[in-house]
Design a protein around this motif. Structure first.
Motif, PDB file in Angstrom:
ATOM      1  N   PRO A  54      -6.180   2.447  -8.029  1.00  0.00           N
ATOM      2  CA  PRO A  54      -5.471   3.321  -8.962  1.00  0.00           C
ATOM      3  C   PRO A  54      -3.968   3.245  -8.740  1.00  0.00           C
ATOM      4  N   ALA A  55      -3.203   3.413  -9.810  1.00  0.00           N
ATOM      5  CA  ALA A  55      -1.750   3.323  -9.726  1.00  0.00           C
ATOM      6  C   ALA A  55      -1.103   4.638  -9.329  1.00  0.00           C
ATOM      7  N   ASP A  56      -1.895   5.694  -9.179  1.00  0.00           N
ATOM      8  CA  ASP A  56      -1.329   7.010  -8.865  1.00  0.00           C
ATOM      9  C   ASP A  56      -1.594   7.438  -7.420  1.00  0.00           C
ATOM     10  N   LEU A  57      -1.582   6.483  -6.510  1.00  0.00           N
ATOM     11  CA  LEU A  57      -1.827   6.784  -5.098  1.00  0.00           C
ATOM     12  C   LEU A  57      -0.662   7.550  -4.485  1.00  0.00           C
ATOM     13  N   THR A  58      -0.966   8.320  -3.454  1.00  0.00           N
ATOM     14  CA  THR A  58       0.082   8.978  -2.679  1.00  0.00           C
ATOM     15  C   THR A  58       0.623   7.988  -1.651  1.00  0.00           C
ATOM     16  N   LYS A  59       1.721   8.367  -0.999  1.00  0.00           N
ATOM     17  CA  LYS A  59       2.283   7.529   0.071  1.00  0.00           C
ATOM     18  C   LYS A  59       1.244   7.276   1.157  1.00  0.00           C
ATOM     19  N   ALA A  60       0.538   8.326   1.542  1.00  0.00           N
ATOM     20  CA  ALA A  60      -0.454   8.198   2.613  1.00  0.00           C
ATOM     21  C   ALA A  60      -1.610   7.299   2.190  1.00  0.00           C
ATOM     22  N   GLN A  61      -2.115   7.485   0.973  1.00  0.00           N
ATOM     23  CA  GLN A  61      -3.208   6.651   0.486  1.00  0.00           C
ATOM     24  C   GLN A  61      -2.782   5.192   0.388  1.00  0.00           C
ATOM     25  N   ALA A  62      -1.582   4.966  -0.126  1.00  0.00           N
ATOM     26  CA  ALA A  62      -1.071   3.598  -0.249  1.00  0.00           C
ATOM     27  C   ALA A  62      -0.962   2.943   1.121  1.00  0.00           C
ATOM     28  N   SER A  63      -0.460   3.681   2.092  1.00  0.00           N
ATOM     29  CA  SER A  63      -0.323   3.152   3.442  1.00  0.00           C
ATOM     30  C   SER A  63      -1.680   2.764   4.023  1.00  0.00           C
ATOM     31  N   GLU A  64      -2.672   3.609   3.806  1.00  0.00           N
ATOM     32  CA  GLU A  64      -4.014   3.315   4.322  1.00  0.00           C
ATOM     33  C   GLU A  64      -4.599   2.079   3.652  1.00  0.00           C
ATOM     34  N   HIS A  65      -4.416   1.946   2.333  1.00  0.00           N
ATOM     35  CA  HIS A  65      -4.903   0.746   1.634  1.00  0.00           C
ATOM     36  C   HIS A  65      -4.151  -0.496   2.099  1.00  0.00           C
ATOM     37  N   ILE A  66      -2.850  -0.385   2.295  1.00  0.00           N
ATOM     38  CA  ILE A  66      -2.068  -1.516   2.776  1.00  0.00           C
ATOM     39  C   ILE A  66      -2.589  -1.978   4.129  1.00  0.00           C
ATOM     40  N   GLU A  67      -2.792  -1.035   5.027  1.00  0.00           N
ATOM     41  CA  GLU A  67      -3.303  -1.378   6.353  1.00  0.00           C
ATOM     42  C   GLU A  67      -4.674  -2.054   6.259  1.00  0.00           C
ATOM     43  N   ARG A  68      -5.552  -1.508   5.431  1.00  0.00           N
ATOM     44  CA  ARG A  68      -6.904  -2.070   5.280  1.00  0.00           C
ATOM     45  C   ARG A  68      -6.847  -3.475   4.691  1.00  0.00           C
ATOM     46  N   LEU A  69      -6.030  -3.651   3.656  1.00  0.00           N
ATOM     47  CA  LEU A  69      -5.962  -4.960   3.006  1.00  0.00           C
ATOM     48  C   LEU A  69      -5.248  -5.995   3.872  1.00  0.00           C
ATOM     49  N   GLN A  70      -4.293  -5.554   4.685  1.00  0.00           N
ATOM     50  CA  GLN A  70      -3.647  -6.483   5.619  1.00  0.00           C
ATOM     51  C   GLN A  70      -4.668  -6.996   6.620  1.00  0.00           C
ATOM     52  N   GLN A  71      -5.510  -6.118   7.112  1.00  0.00           N
ATOM     53  CA  GLN A  71      -6.537  -6.539   8.069  1.00  0.00           C
ATOM     54  C   GLN A  71      -7.532  -7.480   7.397  1.00  0.00           C
ATOM     55  N   LYS A  72      -7.885  -7.159   6.168  1.00  0.00           N
ATOM     56  CA  LYS A  72      -8.841  -7.991   5.421  1.00  0.00           C
ATOM     57  C   LYS A  72      -8.283  -9.386   5.181  1.00  0.00           C
ATOM     58  N   SER A  73      -6.991  -9.466   4.855  1.00  0.00           N
ATOM     59  CA  SER A  73      -6.382 -10.746   4.505  1.00  0.00           C
ATOM     60  C   SER A  73      -5.823 -11.503   5.712  1.00  0.00           C
ATOM     61  N   GLY A  74      -5.631 -10.792   6.818  1.00  0.00           N
ATOM     62  CA  GLY A  74      -5.005 -11.415   7.985  1.00  0.00           C
ATOM     63  C   GLY A  74      -3.496 -11.351   7.944  1.00  0.00           C
ATOM     64  N   ARG A  75      -2.920 -10.771   6.893  1.00  0.00           N
ATOM     65  CA  ARG A  75      -1.462 -10.668   6.786  1.00  0.00           C
ATOM     66  C   ARG A  75      -0.882  -9.762   7.857  1.00  0.00           C
ATOM     67  N   GLY A  76      -1.590  -8.752   8.267  1.00  0.00           N
ATOM     68  CA  GLY A  76      -1.077  -7.815   9.242  1.00  0.00           C
ATOM     69  C   GLY A  76      -1.298  -8.249  10.674  1.00  0.00           C
ATOM     70  N   ALA A  77      -1.913  -9.412  10.872  1.00  0.00           N
ATOM     71  CA  ALA A  77      -2.189  -9.895  12.230  1.00  0.00           C
ATOM     72  C   ALA A  77      -0.900 -10.242  12.930  1.00  0.00           C
ATOM     73  N   SER A  78      -0.822  -9.857  14.193  1.00  0.00           N
ATOM     74  CA  SER A  78       0.395 -10.179  14.948  1.00  0.00           C
ATOM     75  C   SER A  78       0.140 -11.307  15.907  1.00  0.00           C
TER      76      SER A  78
END
Length: 78
Positions: A54-78
């Protein structure tokens, strides 16, 4: 061996005293609409993952989705 003196402040390390390290659900502004940079990055991550969000996410919801999708894609891997 690190060149950083122990008394110097650093970034990039886990720091429980850092307010940015708070759980998004604990953010004071977490219920505000997501920021434009969050929306842009989340759009990229969601498209790469083949997901629609959804395009109406809150800051907190967006952050949680970003973290989840980074882990899924490997983009957030250090």
């Amino acid at each position: 061996m690190s060149d950083i003196n122990e008394s110097e402040e650093t970034i990039g390390a886990e720091d429980p005293q850092n307010p940015a390290a708070k759980d998004p659900s604990d953010w004071v502004t977490g219920d505000e609409p997501m920021t434009a940079p969050q929306q842009s990055y989340l759009d990229t991550l969601a498209r790469e993952a083949g997901e629609e969000l959804p395009a109406d996410l809150t800051k907190a919801q967006a952050s949680e989705h970003i973290e989840r999708l980074q882990q899924k894609s490997g983009r957030g891997a250090s």
